[in-house]
Design an enzyme around this catalytic site. Sequence first.
Site, PDB file in Angstrom:
ATOM      1  N   TYR A   1      49.076  67.165  -0.069  1.00  0.00           N
ATOM      2  CA  TYR A   1      50.132  67.964   0.578  1.00  0.00           C
ATOM      3  C   TYR A   1      49.517  69.180   1.289  1.00  0.00           C
ATOM      4  CZ  TYR A   1      54.588  70.182   1.548  1.00  0.00           C
ATOM      5  OH  TYR A   1      55.659  70.745   2.202  1.00  0.00           O
TER       6      TYR A   1
ATOM      7  N   SER B   1      56.110  64.670   4.596  1.00  0.00           N
ATOM      8  CA  SER B   1      56.504  65.926   5.226  1.00  0.00           C
ATOM      9  C   SER B   1      55.244  66.642   5.725  1.00  0.00           C
ATOM     10  CB  SER B   1      57.314  66.761   4.225  1.00  0.00           C
ATOM     11  OG  SER B   1      58.001  67.784   4.864  1.00  0.00           O
TER      12      SER B   1
ATOM     13  N   ASP C   1      67.380  62.604   8.678  1.00  0.00           N
ATOM     14  CA  ASP C   1      66.442  63.648   8.253  1.00  0.00           C
ATOM     15  C   ASP C   1      66.638  64.838   9.184  1.00  0.00           C
ATOM     16  OD1 ASP C   1      64.367  65.307   7.529  1.00  0.00           O
ATOM     17  OD2 ASP C   1      62.908  63.699   7.324  1.00  0.00           O
TER      18      ASP C   1
ATOM     19  N   HIS D   1      65.536  63.484   4.390  1.00  0.00           N
ATOM     20  CA  HIS D   1      64.151  63.876   4.135  1.00  0.00           C
ATOM     21  C   HIS D   1      63.681  63.401   2.761  1.00  0.00           C
ATOM     22  CE1 HIS D   1      60.678  66.053   5.464  1.00  0.00           C
ATOM     23  NE2 HIS D   1      60.666  66.870   4.434  1.00  0.00           N
TER      24      HIS D   1
END
Length: 713
Positions: free
Chosen positions: A482, A563, A646, A683
């Site tokens: 991430y 993301s 999203d 999302h």
Amino acid sequence: EYMGRTFFAQMAFRDETVFDNYHGTQVADPYRWLEDPDSAQTQEWVSRQVESTQNYFRDHCQFREPLKQRLTEVYNFAKYSCSFKEGDFYYFYKNNGLQNQSVLFQLTSLDDKDPQVFLDPNALSEDGTAALASSKFTQDGSLYAYGVSRSGSDWFTIYVMDAKTKQVLPDKVEWAKFTGISWTPDNKGFFYSRYPTPPGLEDDDAEKAAKRGKEVSASENHQVYYHVLGTEQSADVLVYSDPTNPKWMFGAYVTEDGQYLLITVSDGCLPVNRLFYVRMDSLKSFENVQPVKLIDNFDAEYSVITNKGSLFWIKTNLNAPRYRVIQIDFENPEQEKWKEVIPEAEDVLNSVDCIHHDKLVIVYMHHVKEIIQIRDLNGTLITDVPLPGIGSIIQLRGREQDSEFFFMFASFVYPNTIYRFDFTTMTATLFRETDVPGHDPSQFETQQVFYESKDGTRIPMFIVSKKGLRLDGNNPVFLYGYGGFSISLTPSFSAFRVAFIKTFDIVLAIPNIRGGGEYGEDWHTQAIIHNRQVAFDDFHCAAEYLIAQNITNKDKICICGGSNGGTLVATCANQRPDLYKCVVSQVPVADMLRFHKFTIGHAWCTDYGCSDIPEQFKTLYSYSPLHNIRAGLQYPAILVTTADHDDRVVPLHSFKYFATLQHELGATNKLPLLIRIETKAGHGAGKPTAKVIEEVADTYAFIASVLGLQWVQ
């Protein structure tokens, strides 16, 4: 090799006339038309992609159906949240296994053997796509305000229920977004924040309701409102807004003692905020309150823990990137009079809750593993709460007036376990275990290693595998990252991941790269704006470490992220297509030059920078996934996933990125390039179980086919 090019959808039309001039640099944007989600052209392109992706999964992913079956089996166990007390009742969320949404239950006591369904979100839609968002009970537990989000959108509508009779009241408060709910002590109404209704969605008919969350217009002019119970939303009072700063976001909540209304102001995603307050007894009405601006800058985070009269305990990173606790007297607020209660430590102070009137329950993070302490209001340590092992505190529930709290502990191979801490005995006891059929933690091993990044910094990484990992350089690896927005990847249990490891002998690797919050705010800021490349280097070095340690080789590595993590892996594929065999980029931010123009994208400029600023444009343009696809090179297999609702990272990012991938690489790449587009989903939050299982099965089956995995179990 893959059979011909049969799995390619038709190439998208390129509009070669669209250019933008960024500070003298001409940048083409041939797929600008894909930014309009409602156009016939976009919808036709989407339906073509959906069809060709389905065909590919059907014809080339032999494990898709058996995986779907296996994942359905392993997920079919009861999942509970922590219990919590409100008024005369206890509550908990439970999913009996495969329900699309968890159900909220009500108990008369902890020993009550017959919990009653209090609110079942599954009854709010046919297909499980209505989900609970923010919710809040009144102080006395008599009323419950709850938000309902549809199809995965960030928008939600607030309803109110009588907790004793379970009757839903006529109130309906719409267009709430990025907000909590806070009742006034008299139970007459609540504060919430909302955005103005997006253009074209004003009248509430079914067709417009279905479009909610598909719009891409910027979310601006957040406003705090007060809703009086039993009235129409049109009568709600505007409490606070700041039209001169349309991108700022506001939250308003009443302190536990009912004495103060606190207003927090944030701008973007850095952990910093302004803190305003107004004494409740000084207000004639809630309209356009004029608060005292206690902290009127964005220098640090000020998160209120509790107050005793005008004395406030506050968690802050002011001059303390790993956080500390200070005390501010609102009657004597000069900074030189602030008191330090708990100084910054070696470990990161993750959370502080005031429970049992005057006790602070503190979660520290030590090398990405969490510990719990109980301290008094002076900061003196009373006791450590022993935990069953190395892992994370997934949830912690308790209020100031409670003499107990509940917490949930988990790690990669230990399922969620709930404990109850009793302040009368000062001990924690096992409250509820999760029974995952067929799962035996002793079959796995988890190690934490430290590897060197490009600049010499030591980066921690968790490696999870079956016991007895062979160092033959040939293990398939699922490398997940991430690295942004101060978010820490702490250990958590996933029945899906465990099944993936077991079924294919795959190794899970999670490096805690910079940009995250694993070592506090410094760890985060080392990889933002001009230093974004630091996160990418940390990730490449994780893969190189796994190869050097003879765990795997470059033909056996799949990288995955969602993301900001989707951006990470798409960027890493562009920079080192030779290092990875397979890439799964979930809901990525891909157009780094235009992200700030859509929905809440402007808030990410604090991590990414903004193309409006010349120096920042240069950095963004140098790594933006959309703008750095290298034609002529062999790329890994790539699966991009997104969803039509999203409204956090709008799907146009995935559409434009994927259309460009197809154009640049489609005719020459030996490995498949696919986009998976989900409908009636967003999302990720609130996604129904059925859709989650479908998506995970598709993803794992794709990885298995690309890496040539064998079904071993």
